[in-house]
Design an enzyme around this catalytic site. Structure first.
Site, mmCIF file in Angstrom:
data_model
loop_
_atom_site.group_PDB
_atom_site.id
_atom_site.type_symbol
_atom_site.label_atom_id
_atom_site.label_comp_id
_atom_site.label_asym_id
_atom_site.label_seq_id
_atom_site.Cartn_x
_atom_site.Cartn_y
_atom_site.Cartn_z
ATOM 1 C CB SER A 72 -0.879 -0.011 1.250
ATOM 2 O OG SER A 72 -1.320 1.295 1.557
ATOM 3 C CE LYS A 82 -4.273 -3.770 3.863
ATOM 4 N NZ LYS A 82 -5.038 -2.693 3.298
ATOM 5 C CE1 TYR A 121 -19.379 -8.707 -42.167
ATOM 6 C CE2 TYR A 121 -20.117 -6.789 -43.394
ATOM 7 C CZ TYR A 121 -19.281 -7.356 -42.462
ATOM 8 O OH TYR A 121 -18.348 -6.590 -41.810
ATOM 9 C CD GLN A 161 -15.073 -3.134 -38.937
ATOM 10 O OE1 GLN A 161 -15.004 -3.389 -40.133
ATOM 11 N NE2 GLN A 161 -14.902 -1.913 -38.459
HETATM 12 N N1 ARG Z 1 -13.664 -5.551 -41.459
HETATM 13 C C1 ARG Z 1 -14.857 -6.241 -41.780
HETATM 14 C C2 ARG Z 1 -15.338 -7.052 -40.592
HETATM 15 O O1 ARG Z 1 -14.589 -7.254 -39.726
HETATM 16 C C3 ARG Z 1 -14.616 -7.168 -42.936
HETATM 17 C C4 ARG Z 1 -15.804 -7.418 -43.800
HETATM 18 C C5 ARG Z 1 -16.222 -6.181 -44.483
HETATM 19 N N2 ARG Z 1 -17.258 -6.440 -45.439
HETATM 20 C C6 ARG Z 1 -17.984 -5.460 -45.990
HETATM 21 N N3 ARG Z 1 -18.880 -5.796 -46.829
HETATM 22 N N4 ARG Z 1 -17.803 -4.201 -45.665
HETATM 23 O O2 ARG Z 1 -16.480 -7.468 -40.554
#
Ligand code: ARG
Length: 456
Positions: free
Chosen positions: A274, A280, A314, A319
């Protein structure tokens, strides 16, 4: 990369907002391994000739060496690791580099990279779990004679061996290792070939790619493959569970280190002082680990929440899986490493733990069992010993000090032999059911684990 479609330059705020290279650069080895496998499939298909393939492989290897040496210059304008590597490759080798992204999207590329990364990190995490198990077993062996009161509700319950307590954690970490191993089945699935969401009109040999990268299975739906991060959530759960176990072990160690318990002493190297109170010696490693478990749970929640509202397929939201994933891996890995070291340096204060076990109330269950052996129903025996305990408390005496005549007033079944119960050695030796802490059982478990875990 998309200059064809756009007239205006990207806002610099967006460049900073959208970049992931500051985090995902660590996927570089996996990205390059994936690209090499993809390039070989392109050559098989006749998209690349063997000369172009050679240039790509050599170029990627040179990039890998440069990144490893810390000499590669990442560019945040290129967003992520995938585009940084591809752009650099094309700068190096020209047109062949520009062919690499044929029949591939960053969507299946990033899914591939994260799966390869999780596969490697799973193996590393299991190794670390084995190390902490080994430290616990070694410590149990070093202090194999140390006795300890076992607690429920943090009230003294029954005597145990210190090693038995440590072996409980060895079992927990064994389940963690098992869970990580089982999760591999879902991590080890090859998504490349799914393209952006619907595969490609240029049909590559996905089995050939999977085989090169050591994948056991190939994803069966291109839309699922680019949007699936279940394996990330599962990995984060597995790490959060390890965090729970480490946090419980932390709590035990913190209590054991207090003046009130005084059961163990941590080495100077694994404690802090401490700035104000000179006396301590604080168990910071355990406290930090108990605290960091909160972040491990948060990371799991973060990814689950990111996933729950996503339309197919996606979406850039995905990300956001990187930060929690990398953070949980780093945090859990560091905690396991430092815990193994701390346990190696931990001393058990055997005189103190023995003194704590001299509390005769620890033998109350044994007295009830004694009456059961003499034919008394357990519920009746429980009541008899309950009354005996109240008698002890009222008269300020302990079980061994009560006269046989008095015992007989509580139950006629008591005989002189009752006094043989109040010895910790025989109390422990009697607990010989599978999984119970008789010294014989514990010694056998220690040696089984030692054999199983090896030298490391
Ligand atoms: N940096 C992106 C991630 O981690 C990669 C994929 C990007 N794809 C896109 N269609 N913008 O998800």
């Amino acid at each position: 990369m998309w200059k064809g479609r756009f007239k205006e330059a990207t806002s610099s705020l967006l460049t900073n907002y959208g970049e992931s290279i500051s985090l995902d650069w660590r996927l570089y080895r996996h990205d390059i391994a994936g690209s090499c496998a993809h390039a070989r499939a392109l050559e098989r298909k006749g998209i690349l000739n063997s000369d172009e393939l050679g240039q790509i492989i050599d170029g990627l290897e040179a990039i890998e060496d440069e990144i490893t040496a810390g000499e590669f210059e990442f560019d945040i304008e290129l967003e992520d690791i995938h585009m940084n590597i591809e752009a650099n490759l094309t700068k190096r080798i020209g047109n062949a580099g520009a062919k690499l992204h044929t029949a591939r999207s960053r969507n299946d590329q990033v899914a591939l990279d994260v799966r390869l990364y999780c596969r490697d990190e799973t193996a590393r995490m299991v190794t670390r779990l084995r190390n902490i198990q080994r430290s616990l077993v070694n410590c149990g062996e070093k202090f194999s004679a140390a006795v300890l009161p076992g607690y429920t509700h943090l009230q003294r319950g029954q005597p145990i061996l210190f090693a038995h307590h440590l072996l409980a954690y060895v079992e927990m970490f064994e389940r963690d290792a098992g869970r990580l191993g089982h999760s591999l089945e879902r991590i080890n699935v090859m998504p490349l070939g799914s393209g952006a969401l619907a595969g490609s009109t240029i049909v590559l040999d996905r089995d050939f790619i999977a085989e090169q990268l050591g994948f056991k299975a190939i994803s069966q739906n291109s839309m699922d493959a680019v949007s699936d991060r279940d394996f990330v959530a599962e990995f984060l759960f597995n790490l959060a569970m390890i965090g729970t176990h480490l946090s419980r072990l932390s709590e035990d160690i913190i209590l054991w280190c207090t003046t009130e318990f005084g059961f163990v002493t941590l080495s100077d190297a694994h404690t802090t002082g401490s700035s104000l109170m000179p006396q301590k010696k604080n168990p910071d490693i355990a406290e930090l680990t108990r605290g960091k478990s909160g972040r491990l749970y948060g990371n799991l929640m973060s990814v689950l929440t990111t996933l729950k509202g996503l339309p197919m397929t996606y979406n850039r939201d995905l990300q956001e899986d990187k930060q929690p994933l990398f953070d949980s891996i780093d945090t859990t890995g560091a905690a396991l490493d430092i815990f193994a070291e701390m346990i190696d340096g931990m001393q058990v204060n055997e005189a103190t733990t023995r003194e704590a076990c001299s509390d005769p109330l620890l033998f109350a269950t044994d007295i009830a069992d004694y009456l059961v052996e003499k034919g008394v129903a357990f519920r009746t025996a429980h009541e008899v010993v309950g009354k005996l305990t109240a008698y002890c408390v009222e008269h300020g005496v302990a079980f061994p000090e009560i006269k046989l005549d008095t015992y007989k007033e509580f139950s006629p079944e008591f005989e002189e032999s009752v006094f043989s119960l109040f010895e910790i050695g025989s109390a422990l030796a009697a607990r010989k059911a599978i999984g119970a802490p008789s010294p014989e059982n514990v010694a056998e478990k220690l040696s089984c684990w030692k054999k199983k875990l090896g030298k490391g």
